[in-house]
Design an enzyme around this catalytic site. Structure first.
Site, short mmCIF file in Angstrom:
data_model
loop_
_atom_site.label_atom_id
_atom_site.label_comp_id
_atom_site.label_asym_id
_atom_site.label_seq_id
_atom_site.Cartn_x
_atom_site.Cartn_y
_atom_site.Cartn_z
N ASN A 11 -1.02 6.17 3.69
CA ASN A 11 0.44 6.08 3.76
C ASN A 11 0.91 5.26 2.56
O ASN A 11 0.75 4.04 2.54
CB ASN A 11 0.86 5.41 5.08
N LYS A 13 3.83 4.58 1.66
CA LYS A 13 5.10 3.88 1.90
C LYS A 13 6.03 4.09 0.70
O LYS A 13 6.03 5.17 0.11
CB LYS A 13 4.84 2.41 2.22
N GLU A 166 -1.09 1.27 15.62
CA GLU A 166 -0.88 0.29 14.56
C GLU A 166 -0.24 -0.97 15.15
O GLU A 166 0.98 -1.01 15.33
CB GLU A 166 0.03 0.86 13.47
N SER A 210 -4.14 -3.15 8.21
CA SER A 210 -5.00 -3.91 7.30
C SER A 210 -6.45 -3.42 7.33
O SER A 210 -7.39 -4.22 7.34
CB SER A 210 -4.92 -5.41 7.61
#
Length: 248
Positions: A11, A13, A166, A210
């Site tokens: 991802n 972002k 998540e 993370s």
């Protein structure tokens, strides 16, 4: 041992540029082959160039959001049909950043998942609790509530989605859930899905928060964790490739 093939999705972002994207994708492509399915979800303006770069390979691409509407006067929105035209295999819906910064409700996320599937794009539905909710012992209630809306909206199509757990407190913080903590929630989600579809055992549940090269293998070794939704590490070709190899 599960027969589910691992899936690793990057991802990006709101990151990227023509130059940075070319270097990143070149690095990831050079690191193949991987023993897992791999995809990248990129900002809308970069879908075209990503599709061209990845067209001849086995790495898929997708978007980070879509509209719950088919078409119309929704300035700034991007429809699932448009994503399909760009060859998107996946679209992320319900990411915690969308829920927090854009006030997306559980039902809106479910509606986005439904319209994505209607256009042949696989939704990656994100669920997860905040630190306050975890400390209050509300993790199970929160993720079950978030997933329940999607299950009820998708009905018999529920097995066609991917679910990503998540924990909000582990996104971009450097903190990560322990493999045991992550597995506990994944097992809970799997059980909830098993009550809704006989195909729950085939569904891929990803962990995000993370994930790095040095913890990916331990996370992916858990029985109900079928890969990862990768944020920061997906912007570094060497790190992302290492995580993909860990999934293989």
């Amino acid at each position: 041992m599960t027969s589910r093939r691992k899936l690793v999705v990057g991802n990006w972002k709101m990151h990227g540029s023509h130059k940075a994207n070319a270097e990143l994708l070149e690095g990831v492509l050079a690191a193949r082959p991987f023993g897992a399915d791999v995809a990248v979800c990129v900002p809308f303006p970069f879908l075209s160039e990503t599709a061209v770069t990845l067209a001849a390979g086995d790495i898929r691409w997708g978007a980070q959001d879509c509209s719950a509407h088919e078409q119309g006067a929704y300035t700034g929105e991007v429809s699932a049909a448009m994503l399909r035209e760009f060859g998107c295999r996946y679209v992320i819906v319900g990411h915690s950043e969308r829920r927090a910064y854009h006030a997306e409700s559980d039902q809106l996320v479910a509606d986005k998942a439904k319209i994505a599937l209607a256009h042949g794009v696989t939704p990656i539905v994100c669920v997860g609790e905040t630190l306050a909710q975890r400390e209050a012992g509300e993790t199970a209630a929160v993720v079950k509530r978030q997933l329940s809306a999607v299950i009820h909206t998708l009905g018999h199509c529920v097995a066609e989605m991917v679910v990503a757990y998540e924990p909000v407190w582990a996104i971009g913080t450097g903190k990560t859930a322990s493999p045991e903590q992550a597995q506990e929630v994944h097992a809970l989600l799997r059980a909830q899905l098993q009550a809704a579809t006989p195909r729950a055992g085939e569904m891929r549940l990803l962990y995000g928060g993370s994930v790095k090269p040095d913890n990916a293998a331990q996370l992916f070794a858990q029985p109900d964790i079928d890969g990862g939704l990768i944020g920061g590490a997906a912007l570094k070709a060497a790190d992302f490739a290492a995580i993909c190899r860990a999934a293989g």
